[in-house]
Design an enzyme around this catalytic site. Sequence first.
Site, PDB file in Angstrom:
ATOM      1  N   TYR A 125      36.202  34.969  37.554  1.00  0.00           N
ATOM      2  CA  TYR A 125      36.321  36.024  38.562  1.00  0.00           C
ATOM      3  C   TYR A 125      34.999  36.307  39.283  1.00  0.00           C
ATOM      4  O   TYR A 125      34.933  37.194  40.128  1.00  0.00           O
ATOM      5  CB  TYR A 125      36.833  37.311  37.919  1.00  0.00           C
ATOM      6  CG  TYR A 125      38.334  37.342  37.702  1.00  0.00           C
ATOM      7  CD1 TYR A 125      39.058  36.172  37.579  1.00  0.00           C
ATOM      8  CD2 TYR A 125      39.009  38.540  37.614  1.00  0.00           C
ATOM      9  CE1 TYR A 125      40.425  36.189  37.368  1.00  0.00           C
ATOM     10  CE2 TYR A 125      40.379  38.579  37.395  1.00  0.00           C
ATOM     11  CZ  TYR A 125      41.079  37.390  37.278  1.00  0.00           C
ATOM     12  OH  TYR A 125      42.426  37.421  37.070  1.00  0.00           O
ATOM     13  N   LYS A 192      37.957  30.592  23.887  1.00  0.00           N
ATOM     14  CA  LYS A 192      38.426  29.213  23.778  1.00  0.00           C
ATOM     15  C   LYS A 192      37.221  28.324  23.483  1.00  0.00           C
ATOM     16  O   LYS A 192      36.981  27.299  24.123  1.00  0.00           O
ATOM     17  CB  LYS A 192      39.135  28.791  25.069  1.00  0.00           C
ATOM     18  CG  LYS A 192      39.909  27.473  24.968  1.00  0.00           C
ATOM     19  CD  LYS A 192      41.121  27.546  24.063  1.00  0.00           C
ATOM     20  CE  LYS A 192      41.901  26.235  24.097  1.00  0.00           C
ATOM     21  NZ  LYS A 192      43.019  26.225  23.118  1.00  0.00           N
ATOM     22  N   ASP A 233      44.851  31.106  22.788  1.00  0.00           N
ATOM     23  CA  ASP A 233      46.267  30.749  22.725  1.00  0.00           C
ATOM     24  C   ASP A 233      46.903  31.247  21.436  1.00  0.00           C
ATOM     25  O   ASP A 233      48.022  31.775  21.436  1.00  0.00           O
ATOM     26  CB  ASP A 233      46.472  29.241  22.929  1.00  0.00           C
ATOM     27  CG  ASP A 233      45.485  28.383  22.164  1.00  0.00           C
ATOM     28  OD1 ASP A 233      44.517  28.923  21.610  1.00  0.00           O
ATOM     29  OD2 ASP A 233      45.688  27.153  22.118  1.00  0.00           O
ATOM     30  N   ASP A 257      42.235  39.798  31.565  1.00  0.00           N
ATOM     31  CA  ASP A 257      43.179  40.154  32.618  1.00  0.00           C
ATOM     32  C   ASP A 257      44.595  39.746  32.219  1.00  0.00           C
ATOM     33  O   ASP A 257      45.554  40.529  32.322  1.00  0.00           O
ATOM     34  CB  ASP A 257      42.762  39.476  33.914  1.00  0.00           C
ATOM     35  CG  ASP A 257      43.557  39.955  35.121  1.00  0.00           C
ATOM     36  OD1 ASP A 257      44.214  41.016  35.015  1.00  0.00           O
ATOM     37  OD2 ASP A 257      43.513  39.296  36.158  1.00  0.00           O
TER      38      ASP A 257
END
Length: 369
Positions: A125, A192, A233, A257
């Site tokens: 972002y 991640k 995940d 988000d």
Amino acid sequence: MTKHSVVLIPGDGIGVETSAAMQRVVAASGVDIDWAVAQAGAGCIDEFGTPLPDETVQAIRERKTAIKGPVTTPVGTGFRSVNVALRKMLSLYVNLRPVMSIPGAGGRYDDVNLVIVRENTEDLYAGIEFEVGAPDTKELIAFVNDHEKGSISEDSGISIKPISVHATRDIVDYAFDYAERNGRRRVTAVHKANIMKHSDGLFLRVACEVAEERGAVGADAAGAIAFDDRIVDAFCMNMVMNPSQFDVIVFPNLYGDIASDLAAGLVGGLGLAPGANIGKECAVFEAVHGSAPDIAGKNLANPTAQILSAAMMLDHLGERESAERIRAGIRAVYAKGEHLTADIRRADGGSARAATCTEFTDAVVQELL
């Protein structure tokens, strides 16, 4: 009684209606607010040439606190998000989104009570993008390919994902500070790092360093706020299966988000989701949902998210008792089930006539009187 000066940005679409509802509820709580109305959103472009006038930003800098209704951002074209611009211009590095079950709201769970702490200034972002086919994009692709960092197709658009030590330390420190102030027992860092070793890997490393400094040795740390981490995940799967296992969760920007909308879906949807953007100098409170132009002006909007955002604002201003009264009033209206807006009626299968935005607000105000 303390009088607080707050900037009010009504926003676009249903924002005008939900902002008015919020003002009525805050007034009924007994808190004295001097509202300084400012403008932002698509409706400002004709008059100011921008969706975010300088006067609005300056007003927030002067008063330090603002609350805004949703504003319209075109998808894929047009100006960048007003929300993102405010976060950058005011250094609002924390996006805070508490998620709590409200009995009667039609949520999938009745025991959700967690807080999402999302880094607000960097990650994808940050807005560092390279358009497909542009000369600088071709130069970047050639650099990556020449330095054997991987292979990028020539017909690619590219977004850069910066994650820094200082921003990660700031957001994880905030997550632990929030947990301490609010009697929370666990902070979970989501990442991640198994794949993106130099961005998410950095986020995880710094988060672990902060946790160690705080005495959070592991998930079972005794006498201190516990700390653990989850791959994003796996976190999403576990959130859906058993959200009650989570308490305070800290994310890089993009994951936070996405996960905040996922969490809102567990308790009834974005119509119930409050939020705040907080920096070291200023704070801007806002409902998480969009401007819903299809129902704007029809008195159909659910103002719950903006009212709960105002309760967060009152917490920030030191008016905790009034904030709790507002939250209790919201819970009472949902528990009674007599004045619920159409989005909630659809969710819980209720057969009674859906309430208007005004009728719902009347019911909340009545609970506070």
